[in-house]
Design a protein around this motif. Structure first.
Motif, PDB file in Angstrom:
ATOM      1  N   SER A 234       0.815  -1.223   0.000  1.00  0.00           N
ATOM      2  CA  SER A 234       0.000   0.000   0.000  1.00  0.00           C
ATOM      3  C   SER A 234       0.840   1.261   0.000  1.00  0.00           C
ATOM      4  O   SER A 234       0.376   2.316  -0.384  1.00  0.00           O
ATOM      5  CB  SER A 234      -0.905   0.038   1.231  1.00  0.00           C
ATOM      6  N   LYS A 235       2.062   1.173   0.503  1.00  0.00           N
ATOM      7  CA  LYS A 235       2.891   2.371   0.631  1.00  0.00           C
ATOM      8  C   LYS A 235       4.296   1.996   0.173  1.00  0.00           C
ATOM      9  O   LYS A 235       5.167   1.656   0.979  1.00  0.00           O
ATOM     10  CB  LYS A 235       2.877   2.828   2.095  1.00  0.00           C
ATOM     11  N   PRO A 236       4.539   2.042  -1.138  1.00  0.00           N
ATOM     12  CA  PRO A 236       5.802   1.542  -1.685  1.00  0.00           C
ATOM     13  C   PRO A 236       7.028   2.277  -1.137  1.00  0.00           C
ATOM     14  O   PRO A 236       8.123   1.718  -1.110  1.00  0.00           O
ATOM     15  CB  PRO A 236       5.655   1.781  -3.181  1.00  0.00           C
ATOM     16  N   ASP A 237       6.841   3.528  -0.697  1.00  0.00           N
ATOM     17  CA  ASP A 237       7.975   4.310  -0.206  1.00  0.00           C
ATOM     18  C   ASP A 237       8.167   4.156   1.301  1.00  0.00           C
ATOM     19  O   ASP A 237       8.917   4.910   1.924  1.00  0.00           O
ATOM     20  CB  ASP A 237       7.783   5.791  -0.550  1.00  0.00           C
ATOM     21  N   ALA A 238       7.487   3.184   1.897  1.00  0.00           N
ATOM     22  CA  ALA A 238       7.575   3.025   3.352  1.00  0.00           C
ATOM     23  C   ALA A 238       8.980   2.576   3.757  1.00  0.00           C
ATOM     24  O   ALA A 238       9.756   2.063   2.942  1.00  0.00           O
ATOM     25  CB  ALA A 238       6.542   2.013   3.825  1.00  0.00           C
ATOM     26  N   ALA A 239       9.271   2.778   5.044  1.00  0.00           N
ATOM     27  CA  ALA A 239      10.553   2.339   5.593  1.00  0.00           C
ATOM     28  C   ALA A 239      10.614   0.805   5.595  1.00  0.00           C
ATOM     29  O   ALA A 239       9.621   0.124   5.342  1.00  0.00           O
ATOM     30  CB  ALA A 239      10.696   2.872   7.019  1.00  0.00           C
ATOM     31  N   ALA A 240      11.783   0.247   5.885  1.00  0.00           N
ATOM     32  CA  ALA A 240      11.953  -1.220   5.947  1.00  0.00           C
ATOM     33  C   ALA A 240      11.096  -1.760   7.097  1.00  0.00           C
ATOM     34  O   ALA A 240      10.937  -1.108   8.117  1.00  0.00           O
ATOM     35  CB  ALA A 240      13.420  -1.554   6.174  1.00  0.00           C
ATOM     36  N   PRO A 241      10.525  -2.951   6.913  1.00  0.00           N
ATOM     37  CA  PRO A 241       9.680  -3.521   7.957  1.00  0.00           C
ATOM     38  C   PRO A 241      10.465  -3.710   9.258  1.00  0.00           C
ATOM     39  O   PRO A 241      11.650  -4.053   9.241  1.00  0.00           O
ATOM     40  CB  PRO A 241       9.284  -4.887   7.377  1.00  0.00           C
ATOM     41  N   CYS A 242       9.781  -3.468  10.382  1.00  0.00           N
ATOM     42  CA  CYS A 242      10.453  -3.605  11.687  1.00  0.00           C
ATOM     43  C   CYS A 242      10.198  -4.966  12.310  1.00  0.00           C
ATOM     44  O   CYS A 242      10.870  -5.330  13.277  1.00  0.00           O
ATOM     45  CB  CYS A 242      10.007  -2.494  12.634  1.00  0.00           C
ATOM     46  N   GLY A 243       9.213  -5.702  11.776  1.00  0.00           N
ATOM     47  CA  GLY A 243       8.909  -7.016  12.335  1.00  0.00           C
ATOM     48  C   GLY A 243       8.213  -6.899  13.688  1.00  0.00           C
ATOM     49  O   GLY A 243       8.076  -5.804  14.243  1.00  0.00           O
ATOM     50  N   LEU A 244       7.775  -8.039  14.202  1.00  0.00           N
ATOM     51  CA  LEU A 244       7.092  -8.040  15.499  1.00  0.00           C
ATOM     52  C   LEU A 244       8.055  -7.680  16.624  1.00  0.00           C
ATOM     53  O   LEU A 244       7.660  -7.035  17.602  1.00  0.00           O
ATOM     54  CB  LEU A 244       6.458  -9.410  15.750  1.00  0.00           C
ATOM     55  N   ASP A 245       9.309  -8.066  16.471  1.00  0.00           N
ATOM     56  CA  ASP A 245      10.318  -7.701  17.476  1.00  0.00           C
ATOM     57  C   ASP A 245      10.499  -6.183  17.531  1.00  0.00           C
ATOM     58  O   ASP A 245      10.563  -5.592  18.613  1.00  0.00           O
ATOM     59  CB  ASP A 245      11.678  -8.329  17.125  1.00  0.00           C
ATOM     60  N   GLY A 246      10.597  -5.588  16.336  1.00  0.00           N
ATOM     61  CA  GLY A 246      10.754  -4.139  16.283  1.00  0.00           C
ATOM     62  C   GLY A 246       9.546  -3.429  16.860  1.00  0.00           C
ATOM     63  O   GLY A 246       9.677  -2.435  17.587  1.00  0.00           O
ATOM     64  N   LEU A 247       8.363  -3.945  16.545  1.00  0.00           N
ATOM     65  CA  LEU A 247       7.129  -3.389  17.112  1.00  0.00           C
ATOM     66  C   LEU A 247       7.182  -3.416  18.637  1.00  0.00           C
ATOM     67  O   LEU A 247       6.877  -2.422  19.303  1.00  0.00           O
ATOM     68  CB  LEU A 247       5.926  -4.193  16.602  1.00  0.00           C
ATOM     69  N   ALA A 248       7.611  -4.555  19.193  1.00  0.00           N
ATOM     70  CA  ALA A 248       7.680  -4.696  20.656  1.00  0.00           C
ATOM     71  C   ALA A 248       8.676  -3.704  21.251  1.00  0.00           C
ATOM     72  O   ALA A 248       8.425  -3.109  22.307  1.00  0.00           O
ATOM     73  CB  ALA A 248       8.062  -6.132  21.020  1.00  0.00           C
ATOM     74  N   ARG A 249       9.797  -3.501  20.559  1.00  0.00           N
ATOM     75  CA  ARG A 249      10.802  -2.559  21.077  1.00  0.00           C
ATOM     76  C   ARG A 249      10.259  -1.130  21.097  1.00  0.00           C
ATOM     77  O   ARG A 249      10.492  -0.376  22.036  1.00  0.00           O
ATOM     78  CB  ARG A 249      12.090  -2.637  20.240  1.00  0.00           C
ATOM     79  N   VAL A 250       9.528  -0.765  20.027  1.00  0.00           N
ATOM     80  CA  VAL A 250       8.957   0.586  19.985  1.00  0.00           C
ATOM     81  C   VAL A 250       7.906   0.745  21.083  1.00  0.00           C
ATOM     82  O   VAL A 250       7.903   1.740  21.820  1.00  0.00           O
ATOM     83  CB  VAL A 250       8.352   0.888  18.597  1.00  0.00           C
ATOM     84  N   CYS A 251       7.016  -0.237  21.210  1.00  0.00           N
ATOM     85  CA  CYS A 251       5.954  -0.137  22.224  1.00  0.00           C
ATOM     86  C   CYS A 251       6.542  -0.035  23.628  1.00  0.00           C
ATOM     87  O   CYS A 251       5.997   0.668  24.490  1.00  0.00           O
ATOM     88  CB  CYS A 251       5.009  -1.341  22.140  1.00  0.00           C
ATOM     89  N   ALA A 252       7.659  -0.729  23.858  1.00  0.00           N
ATOM     90  CA  ALA A 252       8.275  -0.717  25.183  1.00  0.00           C
ATOM     91  C   ALA A 252       8.977   0.599  25.479  1.00  0.00           C
ATOM     92  O   ALA A 252       9.285   0.909  26.630  1.00  0.00           O
ATOM     93  CB  ALA A 252       9.280  -1.866  25.305  1.00  0.00           C
ATOM     94  N   ALA A 253       9.236   1.394  24.416  1.00  0.00           N
ATOM     95  CA  ALA A 253      10.030   2.611  24.574  1.00  0.00           C
ATOM     96  C   ALA A 253       9.190   3.825  24.922  1.00  0.00           C
ATOM     97  O   ALA A 253       9.734   4.911  25.130  1.00  0.00           O
ATOM     98  CB  ALA A 253      10.823   2.885  23.285  1.00  0.00           C
ATOM     99  N   THR A 254       7.859   3.669  24.985  1.00  0.00           N
ATOM    100  CA  THR A 254       6.999   4.837  25.156  1.00  0.00           C
ATOM    101  C   THR A 254       5.755   4.492  25.950  1.00  0.00           C
ATOM    102  O   THR A 254       5.216   3.381  25.819  1.00  0.00           O
ATOM    103  CB  THR A 254       6.570   5.394  23.772  1.00  0.00           C
ATOM    104  N   PRO A 255       5.275   5.439  26.762  1.00  0.00           N
ATOM    105  CA  PRO A 255       3.982   5.220  27.424  1.00  0.00           C
ATOM    106  C   PRO A 255       2.800   5.553  26.507  1.00  0.00           C
ATOM    107  O   PRO A 255       1.656   5.278  26.868  1.00  0.00           O
ATOM    108  CB  PRO A 255       4.037   6.193  28.600  1.00  0.00           C
ATOM    109  N   LEU A 256       3.070   6.152  25.330  1.00  0.00           N
ATOM    110  CA  LEU A 256       1.977   6.502  24.419  1.00  0.00           C
ATOM    111  C   LEU A 256       1.370   5.240  23.807  1.00  0.00           C
ATOM    112  O   LEU A 256       2.084   4.276  23.532  1.00  0.00           O
ATOM    113  CB  LEU A 256       2.495   7.406  23.290  1.00  0.00           C
TER     114      LEU A 256
END
Lengths: 218, 218
Positions: free
Chosen positions: B144-166
């Motif tokens: 859907s978004k050919p110019d998107a950044a490289a996929p972060c995977g589920l691990d990357g998602l978990a790291r981002v979620c853990a880095a913020t209270p938002l």
């Protein structure tokens, strides 16, 4: 309350980032053009991201500070508000002028592109103070905006100028036109892209256009 | 003063005008998706003119009235202000969140796309109330978004979620992911484009995603 922005439309430069060779080229072109006599500057880059447009607009505002030359943003009211630009220029596919004025407040300059006498009459029938300036064109065919409407010619320009009390600036190939005829048609100035952007000496190009416009009054 | 916009990120539909077959297709898709359980809608069409985006946004707002589902505008703060949308979603190339919040006022919802834990930490270090929601992704590769950044995977998602209270909403191929793993990674919901837009039955697609998300909590 700060005074309303004053825009002298005599020589209105509209920037083209690609023609100028990138954002740094836009800054250099604008500095030279203003030194050469450009009276107003519009930053236009429909291909830029919002953040790129903000960065370019902020840099232009810094350069224009103290010159008395206002900076107008093409289309993007949000970018103009974000950077504190002097105003916005909208086309027939952008925000409608009444909405743009509501978001910008009374102080900002608001320009509108029109192509026909009917559009000029519509603009002058809006509440007073909505639109400050009409951009009329393209007068002649232009390569700077391939998706532009069909040229209206000097006759068309004269018909639009006669249809409205708002000041009109002629755009689209006007550097190649007979500027005496452009003035006689009722235009208060000319807006240019490729007559300055991408020229070897943008300052000299601006000075020449200013001199030709002055002579055209004789 | 009106209350701050509440956005339930459980199933956040981001529209794609081309995938939906045009503006009328967007309206039909959104109606069906909301009936099927979409909890928030973002109108996104970087190819539209400002006026086209305003028209689409106004039509969506009419359709969403009374549903409790908020309408968020991608990137364009001016369009959101023009139509009275519920908020804006900005990416790393759009207006910076502090400026967007200043222009939008305190009531609007403001989302921000982040791709790394560092960007998530930056967002949560902004003045309180600046950003309401983080869009995290792309989790998997997406068409859907050919110019998107490289996929972060589920691990990357978990790291981002853990880095913020938002609160974080996962985007990018998440309809194909294990939703139990997406929830376990800390996401508060999923944002989808092609999992709903362009599907033969967008309402059923939305209902299936809602059911799978609910089951994933078990």
């Amino acid at each position: 309350m700060r005074a309303r922005v004053v825009l002298d439309p005599t020589l209105y430069l509209v920037t083209d980032t690609a023609l100028c060779g990138g954002p740094d080229g836009v800054l250099a072109t604008v500095r030279a053009a203003v030194a050469g006599g450009a009276t107003a500057v519009q930053v236009r880059d429909p291909r830029a991201t919002t953040r790129e447009l903000v960065a370019l607009g902020e840099a232009l505002l810094r350069d224009l500070r103290g010159t008395g030359v206002p900076l107008i943003v093409d289309d993007r009211v949000d970018v103009a508000l974000a950077i504190g630009a002097d105003g916005v220029h909208v086309g027939q596919s952008d925000l409608d002028p009444v909405t743009a004025r509501r978001l910008l407040g009374p102080r900002a300059h608001l320009g509108l592109s029109v192509h026909t006498p009917e559009q000029a009459q519509e603009a002058s029938a809006l509440p007073p103070g909505t639109v400050d300036l009409l951009g009329v064109g393209p007068v002649l065919a232009t390569a700077s905006k391939p998706d532009a409407a069909a040229p209206c010619g000097l006759d068309g320009l004269a018909r639009v100028c006669a249809a409205t009390p708002l000041p009109c600036v002629a755009i689209g190939g006007v550097d190649r036109a007979d500027l005496a005829a452009v003035r006689a048609a009722g235009a208060h100035g000319i807006a240019v892209v490729s007559a300055i952007c991408g020229r070897p000496d943008p300052g000299a190009a601006a000075a020449t256009l200013r001199a030709r416009w002055r002579e055209a009054a004789a």
